[in-house]
Design an enzyme around this catalytic site. Sequence first.
Site, short mmCIF file in Angstrom:
data_model
loop_
_atom_site.label_atom_id
_atom_site.label_comp_id
_atom_site.label_asym_id
_atom_site.label_seq_id
_atom_site.Cartn_x
_atom_site.Cartn_y
_atom_site.Cartn_z
CD GLU A 40 25.88 49.39 -23.93
OE1 GLU A 40 24.67 49.64 -23.89
OE2 GLU A 40 26.73 50.00 -23.23
CB CYS A 48 18.39 46.38 -15.44
SG CYS A 48 17.42 45.11 -14.65
CB CYS A 53 17.15 45.15 -11.38
SG CYS A 53 16.80 46.45 -12.57
CE LYS A 56 17.46 45.98 -6.30
NZ LYS A 56 16.83 47.24 -6.63
CE1 TYR A 105 19.14 42.41 -21.84
CE2 TYR A 105 19.80 40.61 -20.42
CZ TYR A 105 18.95 41.65 -20.71
OH TYR A 105 17.91 41.94 -19.87
CE1 TYR A 183 15.62 51.43 -7.12
CE2 TYR A 183 14.93 53.65 -7.68
CZ TYR A 183 15.48 52.45 -8.05
OH TYR A 183 15.90 52.25 -9.34
CB ILE A 184 19.54 53.67 -5.27
CG1 ILE A 184 18.82 53.28 -6.58
CG2 ILE A 184 21.00 53.26 -5.30
CD1 ILE A 184 19.39 53.92 -7.84
CD GLU A 187 16.43 48.75 -3.84
OE1 GLU A 187 15.32 48.29 -4.16
OE2 GLU A 187 17.30 49.02 -4.68
CB ALA A 352 9.39 45.90 -5.10
CG HIS A 449 -5.51 30.95 7.24
ND1 HIS A 449 -5.27 32.16 7.85
CD2 HIS A 449 -5.51 30.00 8.21
CE1 HIS A 449 -5.15 31.95 9.15
NE2 HIS A 449 -5.28 30.66 9.40
CD GLU A 454 -4.92 34.86 5.95
OE1 GLU A 454 -6.08 34.43 5.80
OE2 GLU A 454 -4.07 34.29 6.66
C1 FAD Z 1 21.29 50.47 -8.18
C2 FAD Z 1 20.08 50.38 -9.07
C3 FAD Z 1 19.09 49.49 -8.76
C4 FAD Z 1 17.97 49.38 -9.57
N1 FAD Z 1 17.00 48.49 -9.22
C5 FAD Z 1 15.91 48.37 -10.00
C6 FAD Z 1 14.90 47.42 -9.67
O1 FAD Z 1 15.00 46.70 -8.68
N2 FAD Z 1 13.83 47.33 -10.49
C7 FAD Z 1 13.68 48.12 -11.61
O2 FAD Z 1 12.69 47.98 -12.31
N3 FAD Z 1 14.61 49.04 -11.92
C8 FAD Z 1 15.72 49.18 -11.16
N4 FAD Z 1 16.68 50.09 -11.49
C9 FAD Z 1 16.44 50.97 -12.66
C10 FAD Z 1 16.74 50.24 -13.96
O3 FAD Z 1 18.04 49.70 -13.92
C11 FAD Z 1 16.59 51.22 -15.11
O4 FAD Z 1 15.31 51.81 -15.05
C12 FAD Z 1 16.76 50.53 -16.45
O5 FAD Z 1 18.00 49.91 -16.56
C13 FAD Z 1 16.56 51.56 -17.58
O6 FAD Z 1 16.80 50.94 -18.81
P1 FAD Z 1 17.30 51.82 -20.03
O7 FAD Z 1 17.27 50.90 -21.21
O8 FAD Z 1 16.56 53.08 -20.11
O9 FAD Z 1 18.81 52.22 -19.69
P2 FAD Z 1 20.05 51.38 -19.21
O10 FAD Z 1 19.70 50.03 -18.78
O11 FAD Z 1 20.80 52.25 -18.28
O12 FAD Z 1 20.89 51.21 -20.56
C14 FAD Z 1 21.49 52.28 -21.21
C15 FAD Z 1 22.69 51.76 -21.96
O13 FAD Z 1 23.13 52.73 -22.89
C16 FAD Z 1 24.54 52.70 -22.96
N5 FAD Z 1 24.96 53.99 -23.53
C17 FAD Z 1 24.82 55.22 -22.97
N6 FAD Z 1 25.25 56.16 -23.86
C18 FAD Z 1 25.64 55.50 -24.96
C19 FAD Z 1 26.15 55.91 -26.22
N7 FAD Z 1 26.31 57.20 -26.51
N8 FAD Z 1 26.46 54.97 -27.12
C20 FAD Z 1 26.29 53.65 -26.86
N9 FAD Z 1 25.78 53.20 -25.68
C21 FAD Z 1 25.47 54.12 -24.77
C22 FAD Z 1 24.95 52.46 -21.53
O14 FAD Z 1 26.25 51.91 -21.47
C23 FAD Z 1 23.89 51.46 -21.08
O15 FAD Z 1 24.30 50.13 -21.29
C24 FAD Z 1 17.84 50.20 -10.72
C25 FAD Z 1 18.84 51.11 -11.04
C26 FAD Z 1 19.96 51.20 -10.23
C27 FAD Z 1 21.03 52.18 -10.58
#
Ligand code: FAD
Length: 465
Positions: A40, A48, A53, A56, A105, A183-184, A187, A352, A449, A454
């Site tokens: 990472e 997220c 998420c 936000k 985490y 949605y972003i 929101e 949502a 109710h 409902e």
């Molecule tokens: C503003 C916003 C609001 C959102 N709100 C919601 C919500 O309310 N509900 C919901 O369900 N989803 C929401 N989402 C979407 C949700 O955040 C994503 O769907 C989710 O985080 C996807 O998870 P992921 O594991 O695919 O990627 P991510 O969580 O994006 O994780 C990817 C990770 O990989 C790392 N990375 C990238 N390239 C490399 C590399 N080469 N080497 C090492 N690390 C690397 C990044 O730093 C990152 O930490 C929101 C997104 C945004 C932007």
Amino acid sequence: MRSTSSSDHDFDLFVIGGGSGGVRAARMAAARGARVALAEDGALGGTCVNVGCIPKKLYSYAAGYAEAFEEATGYGWQLPAAPTFDWQHLKAQRAKEIARLNGVYQNLLDGPGVTVLRGRGRFVDAHTIEVNGQRHSAEHVIVATGGRPFVPEFPGREHVLVSDAMFDLEPFPKRLVVVGGGYIACEFASIFNGLGTQVTQLQRRAHVLTGFDEDLRHFVAAEMGKAGVDIRFNVSVASIRLDGKERVVMLDRGQDLHADAVLFATGRVPNTENLGLEQAGVALDETGAIRVDAQYRSSVPTIYALGDVSTRLQLTPVALAEAMVVVDALFPDPKRRGGPRQPPDYDFVPTAVFTHPNVATCGYTERDARKRYGDDKITVYCTEFKSLRHTLSGRNERTFMKLLVESDSDRVVGLHMVGAEAGEIVQGFAVAMQAGATKAHFDRTIGIHPTSAEEFVTMREPSVG
Ligand SMILES: Cc1cc2nc3c(=O)[nH]c(=O)nc-3n(C[C@H](O)[C@H](O)[C@H](O)COP(=O)(O)OP(=O)(O)OC[C@H]3O[C@@H](n4cnc5c(N)ncnc54)[C@H](O)[C@@H]3O)c2cc1C
């Protein structure tokens, strides 16, 4: 339990990306005895936790207090003075909570013994990943690198912000232009409107929330407008220039807008660049996402991709579910009832939008349902009303609910809501829909109710027209 052919490699599984999907896959595989590494290069928890998420939703709660203060007087509360809002305090509180989650985490990975490598992962070949100049080999690799905001090219692009920057914005904007209708965008428009910013939202299409039910889209846009967001449709940004600290936004219609900040929420692209995917032989689709099969295998069978970097729904619970499918396939848990997990039912993923009021939805839009089942096979039930809360609150917010029923099976195939706590309400109905609930089941269900929820079990007359 190790995969049998892993002895030649440093790890059984290498995960690139420590976001929602990557962390889930790494820790669950390690808990089953696999030797796992995770790379990472940012903060653990990914989009997220850090810029999606969680922050936000915290800011959405903050915005909600403005409505609560306004409503309180209708219920007899006298506020000693007009409430004031402290942006620095909110930012500091958020940062503290996110730092706590980053630690959670880290512990989730340390507990089962995942080797966490803090750096950027890059394929050297299909079984070798380089991080900080060190090479590591693995039997299987999961790419879970997520996505990032996309801003189109135009004059003045350098003066705009993307969603990642909104959480620590300095100073607090008095006037904000939000560009986008997804949605972003919606929101953030609602959040900053609630916090006291004068928000103008610009959408190049004739509606917001493409992909959502059409009635719902119109309804939520109208409610956001009533709440104070100035939403303008069929308009694009031609250019942006700086005038002192002010951003001057030139519209394609020739008008200017003046703002302290401009947020471009115009889509997200998958993080597939500079990953060495070509060296590994991994194929991308036309959007740059990793192409995967039904089991999330890429064009290289030992390399998987899940979450936002692949081609499916971009939601945290979807990334988590996909991670579990891959882990079950690679490192099966013999004690698991029902055998290895299968991919989720993408047609009935509830979701949502935390606008004010909230939006939530599960199943098909009316248009998609008619397309899938036939125009004459869909019965629509629709209602809109002022919720009990707003009879005394003094606010004229309204709630919208819609059910779509497939007439041959009587199954509820679409459920849509705009209103307070829509996400909380629709989550429960999503279980019923996943189980194949029919309209008769809804009709037999006794309502709680007095609630807004409902109404979903008391709609009896189909809508006409
Ligand atoms: C503003 C916003 C609001 C959102 N709100 C919601 C919500 O309310 N509900 C919901 O369900 N989803 C929401 N989402 C979407 C949700 O955040 C994503 O769907 C989710 O985080 C996807 O998870 P992921 O594991 O695919 O990627 P991510 O969580 O994006 O994780 C990817 C990770 O990989 C790392 N990375 C990238 N390239 C490399 C590399 N080469 N080497 C090492 N690390 C690397 C990044 O730093 C990152 O930490 C929101 C997104 C945004 C932007």
